[in-house]
Scaffold this motif. Structure first.
Motif, PDB file in Angstrom:
ATOM      1  N   ILE A 119       0.856  -1.185   0.000  1.00 45.76           N
ATOM      2  CA  ILE A 119       0.000   0.000   0.000  1.00 45.76           C
ATOM      3  C   ILE A 119       0.895   1.240   0.000  1.00 45.76           C
ATOM      4  CG2 ILE A 119      -0.266   0.099   2.534  1.00 45.76           C
ATOM      5  CD1 ILE A 119      -3.238   0.719   2.112  1.00 45.76           C
ATOM      6  N   LEU A 120       0.447   2.253  -0.736  1.00 48.66           N
ATOM      7  CA  LEU A 120       1.231   3.489  -0.849  1.00 48.66           C
ATOM      8  C   LEU A 120       0.606   4.547   0.054  1.00 48.66           C
ATOM      9  CD1 LEU A 120       3.418   5.128  -2.476  1.00 48.66           C
ATOM     10  CD2 LEU A 120       1.580   5.654  -4.109  1.00 48.66           C
ATOM     11  N   LEU A 121       1.384   5.100   0.960  1.00 50.45           N
ATOM     12  CA  LEU A 121       0.847   6.109   1.880  1.00 50.45           C
ATOM     13  C   LEU A 121       1.478   7.471   1.642  1.00 50.45           C
ATOM     14  CD1 LEU A 121       0.476   4.119   5.242  1.00 50.45           C
ATOM     15  CD2 LEU A 121      -1.150   4.393   3.350  1.00 50.45           C
ATOM     16  N   ALA A 122       0.587   8.432   1.432  1.00 47.11           N
ATOM     17  CA  ALA A 122       0.976   9.827   1.190  1.00 47.11           C
ATOM     18  C   ALA A 122       0.830  10.562   2.521  1.00 47.11           C
ATOM     19  CB  ALA A 122       0.061  10.413   0.120  1.00 47.11           C
ATOM     20  N   ASN A 123       1.912  10.619   3.249  1.00 45.49           N
ATOM     21  CA  ASN A 123       1.819  11.128   4.629  1.00 45.49           C
ATOM     22  C   ASN A 123       2.008  12.648   4.709  1.00 45.49           C
ATOM     23  OD1 ASN A 123       1.501  10.719   7.450  1.00 45.49           O
ATOM     24  ND2 ASN A 123       3.703  10.812   7.740  1.00 45.49           N
ATOM     25  N   LYS A 124       1.675  13.172   5.873  1.00 44.83           N
ATOM     26  CA  LYS A 124       1.769  14.605   6.216  1.00 44.83           C
ATOM     27  C   LYS A 124       0.745  15.431   5.441  1.00 44.83           C
ATOM     28  CE  LYS A 124       6.695  14.232   7.448  1.00 44.83           C
ATOM     29  NZ  LYS A 124       7.957  14.919   7.666  1.00 44.83           N
ATOM     30  N   CYS A 125      -0.427  14.827   5.175  1.00 49.81           N
ATOM     31  CA  CYS A 125      -1.441  15.560   4.406  1.00 49.81           C
ATOM     32  C   CYS A 125      -2.061  16.691   5.224  1.00 49.81           C
ATOM     33  CB  CYS A 125      -2.493  14.612   3.862  1.00 49.81           C
ATOM     34  SG  CYS A 125      -3.529  13.894   5.125  1.00 49.81           S
ATOM     35  N   ASP A 126      -1.689  16.792   6.502  1.00 55.07           N
ATOM     36  CA  ASP A 126      -2.133  17.944   7.313  1.00 55.07           C
ATOM     37  C   ASP A 126      -1.404  19.225   6.929  1.00 55.07           C
ATOM     38  OD1 ASP A 126       0.302  18.124   9.607  1.00 55.07           O
ATOM     39  OD2 ASP A 126      -0.013  16.151   8.774  1.00 55.07           O
ATOM     40  N   LEU A 127      -0.276  19.087   6.236  1.00 56.81           N
ATOM     41  CA  LEU A 127       0.533  20.276   5.942  1.00 56.81           C
ATOM     42  C   LEU A 127       0.044  21.000   4.689  1.00 56.81           C
ATOM     43  CD1 LEU A 127       4.136  18.897   6.683  1.00 56.81           C
ATOM     44  CD2 LEU A 127       2.752  20.394   8.131  1.00 56.81           C
ATOM     45  N   ALA A 128       0.119  22.316   4.728  1.00 61.06           N
ATOM     46  CA  ALA A 128      -0.369  23.118   3.597  1.00 61.06           C
ATOM     47  C   ALA A 128       0.615  23.111   2.427  1.00 61.06           C
ATOM     48  CB  ALA A 128      -0.635  24.546   4.067  1.00 61.06           C
ATOM     49  N   GLN A 129       1.895  22.926   2.700  1.00 63.87           N
ATOM     50  CA  GLN A 129       2.904  23.038   1.630  1.00 63.87           C
ATOM     51  C   GLN A 129       2.984  21.779   0.790  1.00 63.87           C
ATOM     52  OE1 GLN A 129       3.188  23.257   5.007  1.00 63.87           O
ATOM     53  NE2 GLN A 129       5.362  23.369   5.476  1.00 63.87           N
ATOM     54  N   ARG A 130       1.863  21.271   0.401  1.00 64.14           N
ATOM     55  CA  ARG A 130       1.830  20.027  -0.360  1.00 64.14           C
ATOM     56  C   ARG A 130       2.322  20.264  -1.788  1.00 64.14           C
ATOM     57  NH1 ARG A 130      -2.856  15.865  -0.388  1.00 64.14           N
ATOM     58  NH2 ARG A 130      -2.298  14.843  -2.312  1.00 64.14           N
ATOM     59  N   VAL A 131       3.158  19.355  -2.283  1.00 67.15           N
ATOM     60  CA  VAL A 131       3.675  19.539  -3.641  1.00 67.15           C
ATOM     61  C   VAL A 131       3.356  18.363  -4.574  1.00 67.15           C
ATOM     62  CG1 VAL A 131       5.570  21.089  -2.978  1.00 67.15           C
ATOM     63  CG2 VAL A 131       5.970  18.620  -3.007  1.00 67.15           C
ATOM     64  N   VAL A 132       2.768  17.305  -4.033  1.00 65.45           N
ATOM     65  CA  VAL A 132       2.456  16.139  -4.881  1.00 65.45           C
ATOM     66  C   VAL A 132       0.933  16.045  -5.019  1.00 65.45           C
ATOM     67  CG1 VAL A 132       2.845  13.680  -5.242  1.00 65.45           C
ATOM     68  CG2 VAL A 132       4.487  14.976  -3.884  1.00 65.45           C
ATOM     69  N   SER A 133       0.443  16.067  -6.259  1.00 70.03           N
ATOM     70  CA  SER A 133      -1.011  16.087  -6.457  1.00 70.03           C
ATOM     71  C   SER A 133      -1.620  14.690  -6.338  1.00 70.03           C
ATOM     72  CB  SER A 133      -1.337  16.658  -7.836  1.00 70.03           C
ATOM     73  OG  SER A 133      -0.992  15.712  -8.824  1.00 70.03           O
ATOM     74  N   SER A 134      -2.892  14.644  -5.968  1.00 64.88           N
ATOM     75  CA  SER A 134      -3.612  13.364  -5.852  1.00 64.88           C
ATOM     76  C   SER A 134      -3.624  12.647  -7.191  1.00 64.88           C
ATOM     77  CB  SER A 134      -5.069  13.592  -5.444  1.00 64.88           C
ATOM     78  OG  SER A 134      -5.113  14.232  -4.225  1.00 64.88           O
ATOM     79  N   ASP A 135      -3.729  13.419  -8.248  1.00 72.42           N
ATOM     80  CA  ASP A 135      -3.778  12.831  -9.571  1.00 72.42           C
ATOM     81  C   ASP A 135      -2.496  12.057  -9.899  1.00 72.42           C
ATOM     82  OD1 ASP A 135      -5.298  12.500 -11.848  1.00 72.42           O
ATOM     83  OD2 ASP A 135      -4.036  13.958 -12.935  1.00 72.42           O
ATOM     84  N   SER A 136      -1.355  12.676  -9.602  1.00 78.65           N
ATOM     85  CA  SER A 136      -0.110  11.965  -9.919  1.00 78.65           C
ATOM     86  C   SER A 136       0.096  10.773  -8.989  1.00 78.65           C
ATOM     87  CB  SER A 136       1.102  12.904  -9.919  1.00 78.65           C
ATOM     88  OG  SER A 136       1.143  13.654  -8.757  1.00 78.65           O
ATOM     89  N   ILE A 137      -0.370  10.859  -7.747  1.00 75.19           N
ATOM     90  CA  ILE A 137      -0.241   9.701  -6.844  1.00 75.19           C
ATOM     91  C   ILE A 137      -1.101   8.556  -7.362  1.00 75.19           C
ATOM     92  CG2 ILE A 137      -0.510   8.845  -4.480  1.00 75.19           C
ATOM     93  CD1 ILE A 137      -0.436  11.805  -3.542  1.00 75.19           C
ATOM     94  N   ASP A 138      -2.299   8.897  -7.796  1.00 71.39           N
ATOM     95  CA  ASP A 138      -3.226   7.881  -8.281  1.00 71.39           C
ATOM     96  C   ASP A 138      -2.653   7.151  -9.505  1.00 71.39           C
ATOM     97  OD1 ASP A 138      -5.818   6.761  -7.774  1.00 71.39           O
ATOM     98  OD2 ASP A 138      -6.372   7.551  -9.742  1.00 71.39           O
ATOM     99  N   LYS A 139      -2.125   7.916 -10.425  1.00 72.22           N
ATOM    100  CA  LYS A 139      -1.523   7.312 -11.632  1.00 72.22           C
ATOM    101  C   LYS A 139      -0.347   6.426 -11.254  1.00 72.22           C
ATOM    102  CE  LYS A 139      -2.606  10.546 -15.341  1.00 72.22           C
ATOM    103  NZ  LYS A 139      -2.515  12.007 -15.143  1.00 72.22           N
ATOM    104  N   PHE A 140       0.498   6.967 -10.388  1.00 68.14           N
ATOM    105  CA  PHE A 140       1.697   6.230  -9.977  1.00 68.14           C
ATOM    106  C   PHE A 140       1.312   4.913  -9.290  1.00 68.14           C
ATOM    107  CE2 PHE A 140       4.700   5.169  -6.609  1.00 68.14           C
ATOM    108  CZ  PHE A 140       5.843   4.946  -7.363  1.00 68.14           C
ATOM    109  N   SER A 141       0.327   4.997  -8.398  1.00 67.15           N
ATOM    110  CA  SER A 141      -0.099   3.827  -7.634  1.00 67.15           C
ATOM    111  C   SER A 141      -0.599   2.724  -8.572  1.00 67.15           C
ATOM    112  CB  SER A 141      -1.190   4.266  -6.653  1.00 67.15           C
ATOM    113  OG  SER A 141      -1.840   3.168  -6.122  1.00 67.15           O
TER     114      SER A 141
END
Ligand code: GDP
Ligand code: MG
Length: 206
Positions: A119-141
């Motif tokens: 399973i792939l976990l995108a951690n620290k989603c509480d932080l505002a300085q996010r630089v990786v989009s959900s779309d690219s994570i989804d494709k990558f996964s």
């Protein structure tokens, strides 16, 4: 009552939140954690999965070995599931997930030749300085054979238990299809045994 032992690995770059994740997940039912000579923190959590089933999780958190992008086979030996974690505020930790997954798939597989559930976990989603989009994570996964991906915040306790439950469900369903009569041969996942093997070269012991 049956009890199954499941070895689960947590890999990913340094500082993404792996140790915090394990601590959050096992806290309350935490048995012990110690540094092994191979450089992993090993934690145990026992789940009452159903009326008749217990699941004993051995969580192997690579501790301070993150720069060894290629891990020794001893980490992977007998593992039945894996978490690959990155930090959504750190793009390079996301890009490295490809290597973590490839290293895993090169070194451990199920008896039928499939890769172990991961399973792939995108951690620290509480932080505002996010630089990786959900779309690219989804494709990558999807492109890299993860069972799914989830956003987590270990800090806010978001999706920590949910991610583990999803992974354990997948592991148990694979195990019951591979071993319908629950006759899984005991794998050598005993950390004492593994650390003894390793202590020949590393010296000392845990
Ligand atoms: P590891 O090197 O992957 O084991 O990462 P650690 O668990 O040591 O965490 C690295 C740093 O990130 C620590 O300062 C943690 O407090 C912090 N951290 C971990 N998870 C989160 C999270 O979900 N949100 C935020 N904001 N910080 C986190
Ligand atoms: Mg750590």
């Amino acid at each position: 009552m049956t009890e199954q032992l499941l070895k689960i690995l947590i890999v990913g770059d340094g500082n993404v939140g792996k140790s915090s994740f394990v601590l959050r997940y096992v806290s309350g039912q935490f048995n012990r954690s110690y540094k092994m000579t191979v450089g992993v923190d090993f934690s145990v959590k026992v789940l009452q999965w159903s009326d008749r089933e217990k699941v004993r999780l051995h969580l192997w958190d690579i501790a301070g070995q993150e720069h060894f992008i290629s891990m020794t086979r001893i980490y992977y030996k007998g593992a039945l599931g894996c978490i690959v974690m990155f930090d959504v505020t750190n793009e390079s930790s996301f890009l490295k997930c490809r290597h973590w997954k490839q290293d895993l798939d090169n070194k451990v597989m199920l008896p039928n030749g499939d890769s172990i559930p991961c399973i792939l976990l995108a951690n620290k989603c509480d932080l505002a300085q996010r630089v990786v989009s959900s779309d690219s994570i989804d494709k990558f996964s999807k492109a890299n054979g993860f069972i799914t991906w989830m956003e987590t915040s270990v800090k806010d306790n978001k999706n920590v238990g949910e991610a583990m439950t999803r992974l354990v469900q997948q592991i148990l369903s694979i195990q019951s299809s591979l071993y319908p009569l629950n006759l899984r041969p005991e794998d050598s996942v005993n950390p004492q045994q593994d650390s003894e093997i390793n202590s020949n070269s590393a010296g000392g012991c845990c």
